[in-house]
Design an enzyme around this catalytic site. Structure first.
Site, short mmCIF file in Angstrom:
data_model
loop_
_atom_site.label_atom_id
_atom_site.label_comp_id
_atom_site.label_asym_id
_atom_site.label_seq_id
_atom_site.Cartn_x
_atom_site.Cartn_y
_atom_site.Cartn_z
N GLY A 243 5.99 -5.25 15.48
CA GLY A 243 7.33 -5.52 15.98
C GLY A 243 7.44 -5.56 17.49
O GLY A 243 8.39 -6.13 18.03
N PRO B 178 0.15 -8.89 13.33
CA PRO B 178 -0.12 -9.79 14.45
C PRO B 178 0.99 -9.80 15.49
O PRO B 178 0.79 -10.29 16.60
CB PRO B 178 -0.25 -11.16 13.77
CG PRO B 178 0.62 -11.05 12.56
CD PRO B 178 0.44 -9.64 12.09
N LEU B 179 2.14 -9.23 15.12
CA LEU B 179 3.25 -9.12 16.06
C LEU B 179 3.35 -7.70 16.62
O LEU B 179 4.42 -7.26 17.05
CB LEU B 179 4.56 -9.54 15.39
CG LEU B 179 4.60 -11.02 14.98
CD1 LEU B 179 5.85 -11.32 14.16
CD2 LEU B 179 4.55 -11.91 16.21
N GLY B 180 2.22 -7.01 16.61
CA GLY B 180 2.18 -5.67 17.20
C GLY B 180 3.17 -4.71 16.58
O GLY B 180 3.78 -3.90 17.27
N GLY C 181 9.57 -9.29 20.84
CA GLY C 181 10.42 -9.37 22.01
C GLY C 181 11.80 -8.81 21.76
O GLY C 181 12.69 -8.91 22.62
N TYR D 12 1.69 -1.18 -2.25
CA TYR D 12 2.97 -1.53 -1.66
C TYR D 12 4.08 -1.31 -2.69
O TYR D 12 4.18 -2.04 -3.68
CB TYR D 12 2.99 -2.99 -1.19
CG TYR D 12 2.01 -3.33 -0.09
CD1 TYR D 12 1.35 -2.34 0.64
CD2 TYR D 12 1.72 -4.66 0.21
CE1 TYR D 12 0.45 -2.67 1.64
CE2 TYR D 12 0.81 -4.99 1.21
CZ TYR D 12 0.18 -3.99 1.91
OH TYR D 12 -0.72 -4.32 2.90
N HIS E 175 -8.85 -2.34 -0.04
CA HIS E 175 -7.85 -2.03 0.98
C HIS E 175 -8.39 -1.06 2.03
O HIS E 175 -8.15 -1.22 3.23
CB HIS E 175 -6.61 -1.44 0.30
CG HIS E 175 -5.34 -1.62 1.05
ND1 HIS E 175 -4.10 -1.44 0.49
CD2 HIS E 175 -5.10 -1.96 2.34
CE1 HIS E 175 -3.16 -1.67 1.39
NE2 HIS E 175 -3.74 -1.97 2.52
#
Length: 304
Positions: free
Chosen positions: A182, A178-180, A186, A32, A98
Site C-alpha cells: 500500500g 508489488p505496491l509495497g 501514493g 486465505y 506457500h
C-alpha cells in the site's frame, strides 16, 4: 479505526471485473480465509474457467492450534484435493508451496507435488519465499515454473539472491506486494495504522521509517505525472520493465484501484525513465526491515 470487512458479493463482482479488464491470473491459497477465498474465486470464475490461469498455494495451515507450516508429503494430495473442491475445478494451473516446512526437506515436498502433475490435478509447480538453496533443491526434483516473493521498488532485497538464481534456472518471477503493501499507491496516510492491519507490526510503516518512506513516495509523483500515471502504476510498470518473466500480483478491494492497476501495463518506461527512477528513489533511500510470516530475507542489505 477498524479495517473494512470483506463483502462476498462485492468481492465476486471485483473478480469478474478483473477478467473483463483482461486480467488472466488469479492467485489464492488454502490459508486465505481458511479456504474461503478459494471458494469465493471458484464461484466468481464459474463459466469463465478458460479465461483464467488459476494459482493456489498450500503449506500454511490455520486451525484450532493457530497458524503453522505443513509440507509433509503425505498431506500434499489432501491439501490439493480440498483446494480443487473449494475452487470447483478439476485442475490448478500453478500450485505453490506457500512456505517451506522447516521440518521437511523441500525436495520431499516437491516430490509429492510432482505426483499431482502426473495425476493431472496440477499443471505447473511453484514455490513462495524460498532461499536459493531451497529453489535449487526443488528444481532438481521437478521443473519449477514460478517463484513468488515480496518485491517492489521499496523492497529490492530479492535482487541479491533469489532473482539471479531464478534467472539462471529459467523460473518465472511473481512479485507479491508489488505496491509495497500500500505504500506505493501514493495514498497511504501518515499516522496510526488501522486496528487489525498486518502493517501495524511492520517496521516500514512506523515512526521515522514511515516518514522517510513517504518522502520517497512523494518524490516519485513527478515522474509518474510525466507518464500521466499514478505512483502505483509507476511502481507496477517498473516491475514489468525488469523482465518479460515478471508477473506482479497486486491485490485490492476496490474496482477503481483494480482498473488503475490493470492500466499500469500500458505505462512504458524507457531506459532513461528507469535511470531517473533509480536517482529519485534509490534502493538506499527506503527505510525499515519487513515483517512477514516464515519468509526468507527480512532485513535490508546494502546493494551490491
Amino acid at each position: 479505526m477498524d479495517l473494512p470487512r470483506a463483502d462476498d458479493a462485492e468481492s465476486t463482482a471485483l473478480i469478474r471485473r478483473a477478467l473483463d479488464l483482461g486480467v488472466t491470473m488469479l492467485d489464492t491459497a488454502q490459508s486465505y480465509g481458511s479456504g474461503h477465498n478459494e471458494t469465493l474465486i471458484g464461484a466468481a470464475i464459474h463459466g469463465r474457467r478458460d479465461e483464467v490461469l488459476l494459482a493456489s498455494k498450500f503449506g500454511i495451515v490455520r486451525d484450532d492450534d493457530g497458524v503453522h507450516l505443513d509440507g509433509r508429503p503425505e498431506h500434499v494430495a489432501g491439501f490439493c484435493d480440498a483446494s480443487l473442491r473449494r475452487l470447483g475445478v478439476d485442475t490448478i494451473d500453478l500450485y505453490y508451496l506457500h512456505r517451506v516446512d522447516p521440518a521437511v526437506p523441500v525436495a520431499d515436498t516437491v516430490g509429492a507435488m510432482a505426483e499431482l502433475v502426473t495425476a493431472g490435478k496440477v499443471r505447473h509447480l511453484g514455490l513462495s519465499e524460498v532461499n536459493v538453496g531451497q529453489l535449487e533443491q526443488a528444481a532438481a526434483v521437478h521443473p519449477i515454473a514460478a517463484v513468488q516473493f515480496e518485491w517492489s521498488i521499496m523492497w529490492r532485497e530479492p535482487e541479491d539472491d533469489v532473482i539471479p538464481a531464478a534467472d539462471r534456472l529459467g523460473i518465472g518471477l511473481v512479485p507479491y506486494s508489488p505496491l509495497g503493501r500500500g505504500m506505493l499507491t501514493g495514498a497511504l496516510p501518515a499516522g496510526a495504522t488501522a486496528d487489525g492491519d498486518f502493517r501495524a507490526t511492520d517496521p516500514r510503516f512506523a515512526g521515522p521509517h514511515l516518514t522517510a518512506n513517504l518522502v520517497v513516495v512523494d518524490a516519485l509523483r513527478e515522474l509518474a505525472a510525466d507518464h500521466d500515471a499514478t505512483v502505483g502504476q509507476l511502481a507496477l510498470a517498473w516491475l514489468l520493465a525488469q523482465s518479460p518473466r515478471v508477473v506482479p500480483i497486486p491485490g485490492t478491494r476496490r474496482v477503481t484501484r483494480l482498473a488503475e492497476n490493470a492500466a499500469a501495463a500500458r505505462v512504458n518506461l524507457s531506459a532513461a525513465d528507469l535511470r531517473r527512477l533509480d536517482e529519485i528513489a534509490p534502493r538506499g533511500a527506503w527505510a525499515g526491515d519487513r515483517r512477514s510470516f516464515a519468509a526468507h530475507n527480512l532485513t535490508r542489505t546494502a546493494p551490491a
